[in-house]
Design a protein around this motif. Structure first.
Motif, PDB file in Angstrom:
ATOM      1  N   LYS A  21      -8.719  -0.044   6.398  1.00  0.00           N
ATOM      2  CA  LYS A  21      -8.328   0.883   5.314  1.00  0.00           C
ATOM      3  C   LYS A  21      -8.054   2.282   5.888  1.00  0.00           C
ATOM      4  CE  LYS A  21      -9.477   2.707   0.794  1.00  0.00           C
ATOM      5  NZ  LYS A  21      -9.153   4.086   1.109  1.00  0.00           N
ATOM      6  N   CYS A  48       1.147   3.780  -3.177  1.00  0.00           N
ATOM      7  CA  CYS A  48       0.676   5.161  -3.004  1.00  0.00           C
ATOM      8  C   CYS A  48       1.780   6.175  -3.285  1.00  0.00           C
ATOM      9  CB  CYS A  48       0.094   5.360  -1.601  1.00  0.00           C
ATOM     10  SG  CYS A  48      -1.522   4.575  -1.458  1.00  0.00           S
ATOM     11  N   THR A  75      -5.361   3.841  -7.574  1.00  0.00           N
ATOM     12  CA  THR A  75      -4.342   3.085  -6.826  1.00  0.00           C
ATOM     13  C   THR A  75      -4.905   2.424  -5.560  1.00  0.00           C
ATOM     14  OG1 THR A  75      -2.770   4.716  -7.586  1.00  0.00           O
ATOM     15  CG2 THR A  75      -2.007   3.235  -5.857  1.00  0.00           C
ATOM     16  N   LYS A  76      -5.618   3.215  -4.771  1.00  0.00           N
ATOM     17  CA  LYS A  76      -6.089   2.673  -3.484  1.00  0.00           C
ATOM     18  C   LYS A  76      -7.160   1.603  -3.683  1.00  0.00           C
ATOM     19  CE  LYS A  76      -4.765   6.427  -0.445  1.00  0.00           C
ATOM     20  NZ  LYS A  76      -5.213   7.452   0.508  1.00  0.00           N
ATOM     21  N   ASP A  99      -4.661   4.365   5.295  1.00  0.00           N
ATOM     22  CA  ASP A  99      -4.616   5.728   4.744  1.00  0.00           C
ATOM     23  C   ASP A  99      -3.857   6.676   5.671  1.00  0.00           C
ATOM     24  OD1 ASP A  99      -5.853   5.055   2.398  1.00  0.00           O
ATOM     25  OD2 ASP A  99      -7.865   5.461   3.156  1.00  0.00           O
ATOM     26  N   ASP A 154      -5.362  -1.521  -4.822  1.00  0.00           N
ATOM     27  CA  ASP A 154      -4.644  -2.168  -3.722  1.00  0.00           C
ATOM     28  C   ASP A 154      -5.607  -2.861  -2.755  1.00  0.00           C
ATOM     29  OD1 ASP A 154      -2.282  -1.190  -4.768  1.00  0.00           O
ATOM     30  OD2 ASP A 154      -1.457  -0.764  -2.791  1.00  0.00           O
ATOM     31  N   THR A 159       1.402   6.578  -7.616  1.00  0.00           N
ATOM     32  CA  THR A 159       0.033   6.629  -8.164  1.00  0.00           C
ATOM     33  C   THR A 159       0.065   6.945  -9.664  1.00  0.00           C
ATOM     34  OG1 THR A 159      -0.074   8.866  -7.390  1.00  0.00           O
ATOM     35  CG2 THR A 159      -1.192   7.245  -6.043  1.00  0.00           C
ATOM     36  N   TYR A 173       0.840  -1.212   0.000  1.00  0.00           N
ATOM     37  CA  TYR A 173       0.000   0.000   0.000  1.00  0.00           C
ATOM     38  C   TYR A 173       0.873   1.260   0.000  1.00  0.00           C
ATOM     39  CZ  TYR A 173      -4.568   2.216   0.882  1.00  0.00           C
ATOM     40  OH  TYR A 173      -5.747   2.937   0.779  1.00  0.00           O
TER      41      TYR A 173
END
Ligand SMILES: [Fe+2]
Ligand SMILES: [Fe+2]
Length: 402
Positions: free
Chosen positions: A336, A292, A305-306, A340, A309, A295, A288
């Motif tokens: 998640k 990130c 991207t997120k 983040d 993933d 991207t 991740y």
């Protein structure tokens, strides 16, 4: 416990993976790590300078070594009665079939597509090829050495490792040929000798390698399916090969699944549960944070991207739950949210690294950020896990998952 580093032993076995064309004035050799794309140089740098150019970071693809003596004991059929040789024989036949023997054949589309990729996307593509090639090559080195070391103790398991190293050499070679479309090539012989090797005990090699094979499978198949549905983003033909390619990774993962079943002590106690969760977390967070930071690559092929993933993490976790005794609850939205937050902290850490502050000031500024990152990691690790897996029931099937 003997720590055997395979570095010096590959002199004669390293395959010729670099581009067969002789270097021309337009063709450059990369001797650095895959983490930091740098302007190519025409002359080979002196050894010292080249070594300095290698940048190891926490998130870079790793090279692994292990305790090969312990591996030999684990796969000795006299000592370990859980080894089901018939199952490994069946697997060996599967690997010998070599489904992808004629799959990795290039076309002239590659060079044409590479020439069309310009600007920042070109640079990010080169980095993608370098990182992927390094990761595949790392698998080749480890499997090759395991194939060599287990030959006497368990010839069937040893041959499977050798055939898996064949697959990984093919993958790395194909990616390196991709780099030749950009007039570059990774110097894999140099990489073998200059790269630092991370030592993992056998049981950790099993957890880490199983996860990396399965996450590799889900990454490749997800990109393949996305580009099949959205061909306007198919900007470089390598992705068209991912469908069959990822089946190699899937088979490799299934082999590790069978290996772990033959070592129930690595799956059936409270320590195994803690380690299983730890390796899941490390692998998911590393991917991740890495993605990130890149991207532009995923957006360049039309992916968010997120979202990409999270899809890969959720699918890998579901697959992993079939064999690991515990996995993380990655489908809980809180997981998640934590990822983040780690991305935000990591971005601040990267900004500190790039600032013009003196090293002491940088280090002082890093302390609260590292503490915050560690606390997020710990909180994610301590989230209520999902009890999973079953050594008794998990049927091994060398199957096509998609
Ligand atoms: Fe591979
Ligand atoms: Fe693999």
């Amino acid at each position: 416990m003997a720590l055997v580093k395979p570095i010096s032993k590959f002199g004669s076995t390293t395959p010729k993976l670099s581009n067969p064309r002789a270097p021309t004035t337009k063709f450059f050799t990369i001797r650095m790590s895959a983490t930091t794309p740098q302007p190519p140089t025409t002359a080979r740098p002196p050894k010292k300078a080249a070594k300095q150019a290698i940048k190891e970071t926490l998130l870079a693809p790793r090279f692994y070594t292990t305790d090969f003596d312990e591996m030999e004991r684990l796969f000795n059929t006299q000592i370990n009665k859980n080894l089901k040789q018939a199952e490994f024989e069946a697997l060996l036949q599967e690997f010998k079939t070599d489904y992808n023997q004629t799959h990795f054949v290039r076309s002239k589309e590659f060079k044409e597509a590479a020439d069309k990729l310009q600007g920042p996307l070109r640079q990010i593509f080169v980095e993608f090829l370098e990182r992927s090639c390094t990761a595949e090559f790392s698998g080749f080195l480890l499997y090759k050495e395991l194939g060599r070391r287990l030959k006497k103790t368990n010839p069937v398991v040893a041959e499977i490792f050798s055939l898996m190293s064949r697959d990984e050499a093919r993958h790395a070679g194909f990616l390196n040929k991709g780099l030749s479309d950009f007039n570059l090539a990774l110097d894999l012989g140099f990489l073998t000798k200059a790269r630092k090797y991370t030592f993992f005990k056998p049981k950790f090699i099993f957890y880490a390698t199983y996860l990396s094979e399965k996450i590799g499978y889900w990454r490749y198949i997800t990109i393949y399916r996305h580009l099949k549905a959205n061909p306007e983003y198919q900007c470089y033909p390598i992705f068209k090969y991912f469908e069959n390619w990822c089946q190699d990774e899937n088979r490799h993962g299934d082999f590790f699944s069978a290996l772990m079943k033959a070592q129930p002590q690595f799956l059936n106690d409270w320590k195994a549960k803690l380690w299983a969760r730890f390796f899941c977390l490390s692998v998911y967070v590393t991917m991740y944070l890495n993605d990130c930071q890149r991207t532009a690559f995923y957006e360049g092929i039309g992916l968010n991207t997120k979202e990409f993933d999270m899809h890969v993490i959720i699918e890998t976790n579901r697959t992993t739950a079939r064999i690991f005794p515990a996995v993380l609850d990655v489908e809980n939205p809180e997981f998640k949210t934590k990822l983040d937050r780690m991305v935000e902290i990591n971005q601040k850490l990267l900004a500190v690294g790039e600032s013009l502050d003196i090293p002491l000031v940088k280090n002082i500024k890093r302390i609260p950020l590292i503490a915050a990152l560690a606390s997020e990691l710990l909180a994610a690790y301590l989230m209520k896990p999902i009890e999973s897996g079953s050594v008794d029931y998990a049927e091994f099937e060398p199957q096509v998952v998609y």
